[in-house]
Design a protein around this motif. Structure first.
Motif, mmCIF file in Angstrom:
data_model
loop_
_atom_site.group_PDB
_atom_site.id
_atom_site.type_symbol
_atom_site.label_atom_id
_atom_site.label_comp_id
_atom_site.label_asym_id
_atom_site.label_seq_id
_atom_site.Cartn_x
_atom_site.Cartn_y
_atom_site.Cartn_z
ATOM 1 N N LEU A 27 7.524 38.430 -128.652
ATOM 2 C CA LEU A 27 7.862 38.844 -127.282
ATOM 3 C C LEU A 27 6.634 39.338 -126.519
ATOM 4 C CD1 LEU A 27 11.253 40.674 -127.956
ATOM 5 C CD2 LEU A 27 10.916 38.488 -126.766
ATOM 6 N N LEU A 28 5.791 40.117 -127.181
ATOM 7 C CA LEU A 28 4.579 40.623 -126.527
ATOM 8 C C LEU A 28 3.639 39.488 -126.135
ATOM 9 C CD1 LEU A 28 3.753 43.846 -128.563
ATOM 10 C CD2 LEU A 28 4.481 43.694 -126.179
ATOM 11 N N GLU A 29 3.457 38.529 -127.031
ATOM 12 C CA GLU A 29 2.592 37.389 -126.716
ATOM 13 C C GLU A 29 3.142 36.606 -125.531
ATOM 14 O OE1 GLU A 29 2.348 35.248 -130.389
ATOM 15 O OE2 GLU A 29 0.947 36.678 -131.283
ATOM 16 N N SER A 30 4.440 36.451 -125.477
ATOM 17 C CA SER A 30 5.078 35.745 -124.367
ATOM 18 C C SER A 30 4.844 36.484 -123.052
ATOM 19 C CB SER A 30 6.579 35.611 -124.648
ATOM 20 O OG SER A 30 7.253 35.175 -123.498
ATOM 21 N N GLU A 34 2.556 35.154 -119.733
ATOM 22 C CA GLU A 34 3.163 35.027 -118.404
ATOM 23 C C GLU A 34 2.521 35.955 -117.387
ATOM 24 O OE1 GLU A 34 7.449 34.947 -118.206
ATOM 25 O OE2 GLU A 34 7.541 34.115 -120.230
ATOM 26 N N THR A 35 2.251 37.192 -117.758
ATOM 27 C CA THR A 35 1.675 38.123 -116.792
ATOM 28 C C THR A 35 0.204 37.847 -116.542
ATOM 29 O OG1 THR A 35 1.325 39.773 -118.524
ATOM 30 C CG2 THR A 35 3.332 39.973 -117.207
ATOM 31 N N SER A 36 -0.534 37.422 -117.551
ATOM 32 C CA SER A 36 -1.958 37.158 -117.320
ATOM 33 C C SER A 36 -2.142 35.962 -116.409
ATOM 34 C CB SER A 36 -2.717 36.959 -118.632
ATOM 35 O OG SER A 36 -2.356 35.744 -119.242
ATOM 36 N N LYS A 40 -4.069 36.360 -112.881
ATOM 37 C CA LYS A 40 -5.262 35.566 -112.601
ATOM 38 C C LYS A 40 -5.110 34.802 -111.303
ATOM 39 C CE LYS A 40 -6.682 34.852 -117.376
ATOM 40 N NZ LYS A 40 -6.781 33.888 -118.461
ATOM 41 N N LYS A 41 -3.982 34.189 -111.104
ATOM 42 C CA LYS A 41 -3.738 33.411 -109.902
ATOM 43 C C LYS A 41 -3.797 34.303 -108.666
ATOM 44 C CE LYS A 41 -0.473 30.166 -107.886
ATOM 45 N NZ LYS A 41 0.818 29.518 -108.024
ATOM 46 N N GLY A 42 -3.177 35.469 -108.721
ATOM 47 C CA GLY A 42 -3.169 36.395 -107.594
ATOM 48 C C GLY A 42 -4.539 36.978 -107.309
ATOM 49 N N ASN A 43 -5.281 37.325 -108.348
ATOM 50 C CA ASN A 43 -6.603 37.917 -108.163
ATOM 51 C C ASN A 43 -7.562 36.945 -107.498
ATOM 52 O OD1 ASN A 43 -5.884 40.344 -109.275
ATOM 53 N ND2 ASN A 43 -6.654 39.853 -111.309
ATOM 54 N N LEU A 44 -7.512 35.691 -107.881
ATOM 55 C CA LEU A 44 -8.426 34.710 -107.313
ATOM 56 C C LEU A 44 -8.172 34.506 -105.833
ATOM 57 C CD1 LEU A 44 -8.573 32.021 -110.146
ATOM 58 C CD2 LEU A 44 -10.274 33.738 -109.568
#
Length: 74
Positions: A27-30, A34-36, A40-44
């Motif tokens: 669950l943590l890996e999932s 998803e959040t990373s 990343k998309k938002g930060n760029l």
């Protein structure tokens, strides 16, 4: 059979501890994947144009702005 969250939690707590650790890790890996990706998309997109040279002519600035808007709304 569709399980609700409460039923899923109850069943998960009945698993052996090694299986519960495996479930937590999965669950943590999932969540991290998803959040990373979303971060990343938002930060760029928020950093677009941050490194532009401030000593440009007004003509260059206008061209750059037109290019930026064209790319943004494609």
């Amino acid at each position: 059979m569709i399980m609700n969250l409460q039923e899923l939690q109850k069943q998960a707590l009945q698993l052996p501890i090694s299986d519960r650790w495996q479930l937590v890790q999965t669950l943590l890996e999932s969540l991290q994947r998803e959040t990373s990706f979303k971060l990343k998309k938002g930060n760029l997109s928020r950093l677009r144009g941050i490194a532009k040279n401030t000593e440009t002519s007004s003509e260059d600035a206008e061209t750059d702005y037109i290019n930026y808007l064209t790319q943004k709304y494609q």
